[in-house]
Design an enzyme around this catalytic site. Structure first.
Site, PDB file in Angstrom:
ATOM      1  N   TYR A 434      18.401 111.306  16.480  1.00 40.80           N
ATOM      2  CA  TYR A 434      18.396 109.855  16.687  1.00 40.80           C
ATOM      3  C   TYR A 434      17.513 109.119  15.689  1.00 40.80           C
ATOM      4  O   TYR A 434      16.745 109.702  14.959  1.00 40.80           O
ATOM      5  CB  TYR A 434      18.100 109.460  18.121  1.00 40.80           C
ATOM      6  CG  TYR A 434      16.811 109.844  18.800  1.00 40.80           C
ATOM      7  CD1 TYR A 434      15.698 110.321  18.123  1.00 40.80           C
ATOM      8  CD2 TYR A 434      16.705 109.694  20.187  1.00 40.80           C
ATOM      9  CE1 TYR A 434      14.528 110.637  18.784  1.00 40.80           C
ATOM     10  CE2 TYR A 434      15.542 110.010  20.861  1.00 40.80           C
ATOM     11  CZ  TYR A 434      14.459 110.471  20.166  1.00 40.80           C
ATOM     12  OH  TYR A 434      13.303 110.780  20.837  1.00 40.80           O
ATOM     13  N   GLU A 435      17.688 107.808  15.668  1.00 41.27           N
ATOM     14  CA  GLU A 435      17.078 106.910  14.671  1.00 41.27           C
ATOM     15  C   GLU A 435      17.504 107.272  13.241  1.00 41.27           C
ATOM     16  O   GLU A 435      16.742 107.146  12.292  1.00 41.27           O
ATOM     17  CB  GLU A 435      15.543 106.895  14.782  1.00 41.27           C
ATOM     18  CG  GLU A 435      14.999 106.673  16.162  1.00 41.27           C
ATOM     19  CD  GLU A 435      15.587 105.451  16.857  1.00 41.27           C
ATOM     20  OE1 GLU A 435      16.141 104.578  16.169  1.00 41.27           O
ATOM     21  OE2 GLU A 435      15.485 105.378  18.089  1.00 41.27           O
ATOM     22  N   GLY A 436      18.719 107.738  13.105  1.00 37.86           N
ATOM     23  CA  GLY A 436      19.257 108.142  11.804  1.00 37.86           C
ATOM     24  C   GLY A 436      19.158 109.640  11.649  1.00 37.86           C
ATOM     25  O   GLY A 436      18.072 110.182  11.448  1.00 37.86           O
TER      26      GLY A 436
END
Length: 593
Positions: A434-436
């Site tokens: 997550y978050e890229g």
């Protein structure tokens, strides 16, 4: 049940002996005296060990439950959040005018590591709120700040970020969520978002969603994306809560880890939203939150590795298995403890050298954020922008690897839930996604950050490494051999990889992008090598000055030598892979897989 002891002594060493924060010309740092930071870290460590750690297994076992549109969080989470709020921890580094304590970001990072290590799923509720509040602080109107920030800083209201949709993750230009302008200046938000951490729960009176959507009639693709504040309950002019907004949780995901955090499908059905920042500039506003979140996720990878390592050490000292190859070390017992065996030592040294080096890297990065935000330093802002994908990608990849190694120390017991080691591995796994996702972090590093501002920031990093080597060489032959020489070799590998991208990337972009993941890891190793060189210098100076804690500094030097000798040479392998180009990576046709 696993235990956790906050590494406050190591944090103090990094803050004061390595980074020398009170000597830094950053506003507010002169107040961070050793006794002051020590008191804050000790109190945060106490809460982590006594309050959050016991709830970690509770959250993992119970998980979250969706009942009649309300998500019920695990037993004890509400009381723990109340205790956190009473201590003012959610607003530690937020502005005083909105109820925060205005402490530097670096101190918030150190405290955040403890909270994440002791209970990542719980800490995400306040961590996401902090990120959402930061975005409103940076891009909101005065009215928006006054309406939302006091409650969010206190964590009476929590916050989220809503990006991903069922048909688009990284490619946000494909999103379908729409925002229709209304006569009163608000917008009607309609669409569905998925994977929304803390999207619905029973811990706060209101949830302030930050939602990416496209204004009707706006540009196509990513250029048409705007950011909106969409509260769960509308807020009246006097600050009281009004009607329920048109947003609801449709489902909560069943996940591999972080069971104590509610990961929601959020449905927006004509919900009232308010533009945050400028029209069609949503990504600019969201990245205020995203960049903070990416550093926080890097911290999560490090934190889970630290917690897992601590428990692996305890087990290795206590578990009796086999005899030392050099002769019995526990002759009165039926066997020697696991920790006598070289391969167990290798595993523990991998973990220890990573967590201590990674902690220094993370705290160093946090000082750059303070220098940029508090001091208005554009160069610091550029350097941390360059290093953000490295912090996120490298620390989470390696952090996950370390939790697996810690689990392996337990043998079969590491695979049995009652020992608790699998939770560290399962919880750490999401940080790589997550978050890229980390592959995207690597593409961002090579495709965007290296060339940013004409390559100014990566050259500044190389100059920083060169300056450290030059300024510290020739004073101590052992230090030169054990720390500076390996750092110099690794830095040359990193520069050679960058040169390969320059010479080949324009002709064949696949040659650069096929090596991006290796480059991200190579960069991470060089950063930890630099941190170990600095920590070793500080420990050697302390020993030379006659420190009363020689054992700590001797241990630090031994651990650093291990990293430089056994981990840092990985840059050579990464360089070889990068220089092989993209031909072998792209050789098969899609239908040959």
């Amino acid at each position: 049940m696993p235990s956790y002891a906050a590494p406050t002594k190591d944090m103090q060493f990094i803050l004061h002996d390595v980074l020398k924060i009170t000597e830094a010309d950053i506003p507010g740092y002169d107040e961070l005296e050793r006794d002051f930071t020590g008191a804050i870290l000790a109190e945060a460590g106490k809460i982590s060990s006594e309050v959050l750690t016991p709830l970690n297994v509770v959250g993992d076992t119970e998980g979250c439950k969706l009942e009649n549109g309300v998500v019920r969080t695990p037993t004890g989470f509400g009381a723990a959040l109340d205790q956190m709020k009473e201590g003012g921890w959610p607003g530690l580094d937020m502005p005083e005018e909105f109820g925060g304590q205005n402490m530097p970001y670096v101190l918030g990072t150190a405290v955040g590591e403890m909270f994440s290590a002791s209970n990542q799923a719980f800490t995400m509720y306040q961590g996401l709120t902090h990120g959402a509040a930061s975005a409103i602080l940076a891009h909101g109107t005065d009215a928006q700040k006054n309406t939302y920030l006091p409650k969010m800083v206190a964590c009476d209201w929590t916050g989220t970020m809503n990006l991903t949709e069922p048909h688009c993750g990284t490619d946000l230009g494909l999103m379908r969520t729409k925002a229709e302008p209304q006569d009163d200046g608000s917008y009607r938000i309609t669409g569905q978002k998925i994977f929304i951490s803390a999207g619905e729960h029973d811990l706060a009176d209101n949830i302030i969603h930050l939602v990416l959507a496209k204004i009707t009639g706006g540009p196509e693709g990513i250029k048409g994306v705007s950011l909106f504040i969409v509260p769960k309950f509308l807020v009246n002019e006097d600050g009281s809560l009004g009607a329920r907004n048109g947003v609801a949780c449709g489902n909560i995901e069943k996940k591999m880890g972080i069971h104590g955090n509610s990961t929601c499908v959020m449905n927006y059905d004509g919900a009232t939203g308010y533009l945050l920042g400028e029209e069609h500039k949503g990504m600019r506003a969201m990245f205020t939150m995203m960049n903070e979140a990416r550093l926080g996720v890097g911290m999560q990878g490090l934190a889970q590795a630290e917690a897992a390592y601590q428990n692996a050490v305890i087990y290795a000292r206590e578990r009796l298995q086999g005899r030392a190859v050099t002769g019995a070390e526990n002759p009165d017992g039926p066997a020697d403890p696991l920790i006598v065996h070289p391969d167990i030592r290798r595993s523990l040294m991998d973990q220890k050298s990573f967590t201590e080096g990674g902690r220094a890297f993370l705290l160093w990065g946090s000082t750059m954020i303070d220098r940029a935000h508090r001091g208005g330093d554009a160069d610091a802002d550029g350097l941390i922008s360059l290093l953000t994908p490295v912090i996120k990608g490298f620390l989470t990849d390696r952090g996950y690897d370390m939790t697996v190694q810690a689990q392996q120390v337990y043998g079969g017991h590491g695979y049995i839930e009652e020992w608790g080691m699998s939770q560290f591995t399962r919880d750490a796994r999401i940080a790589m996604i997550y978050e890229g996702a980390n592959g995207v972090q690597a593409l961002d590093l090579v495709g965007r950050k290296l060339a940013q501002d004409g390559g100014k920031h990566v050259m500044a990093f190389f100059d920083l490494v060169k300056s450290w080597i030059k300024d510290n060489a020739g004073q101590d032959a052992d230090y030169d051999r054990d720390f500076l020489d390996p750092l110099k070799a690794a830095s040359k590998d990193l520069q050679a990889a960058g040169m390969f991208f320059i010479q080949n990337g324009m002709k064949n972009p696949n040659d650069a992008l096929a090596g991006s993941y290796d480059f991200m890891h190579m960069f991470g190793h060089v950063c930890l090598g630099l941190m170990w060189a600095q920590m070793a210098r500080a420990s050697r100076d302390a020993l030379a000055a006659g420190t009363s804690d020689a054992a700590f500094h001797e241990t630090k030097l031994t651990t650093g030598r291990y990293y430089m000798a056994r981990q840092l040479p990985a840059t050579g392998l990464h360089l070889a892979r990068i220089q092989s180009g993209g031909t072998q990576v792209m050789a098969l046709e899609a239908d040959q897989f």
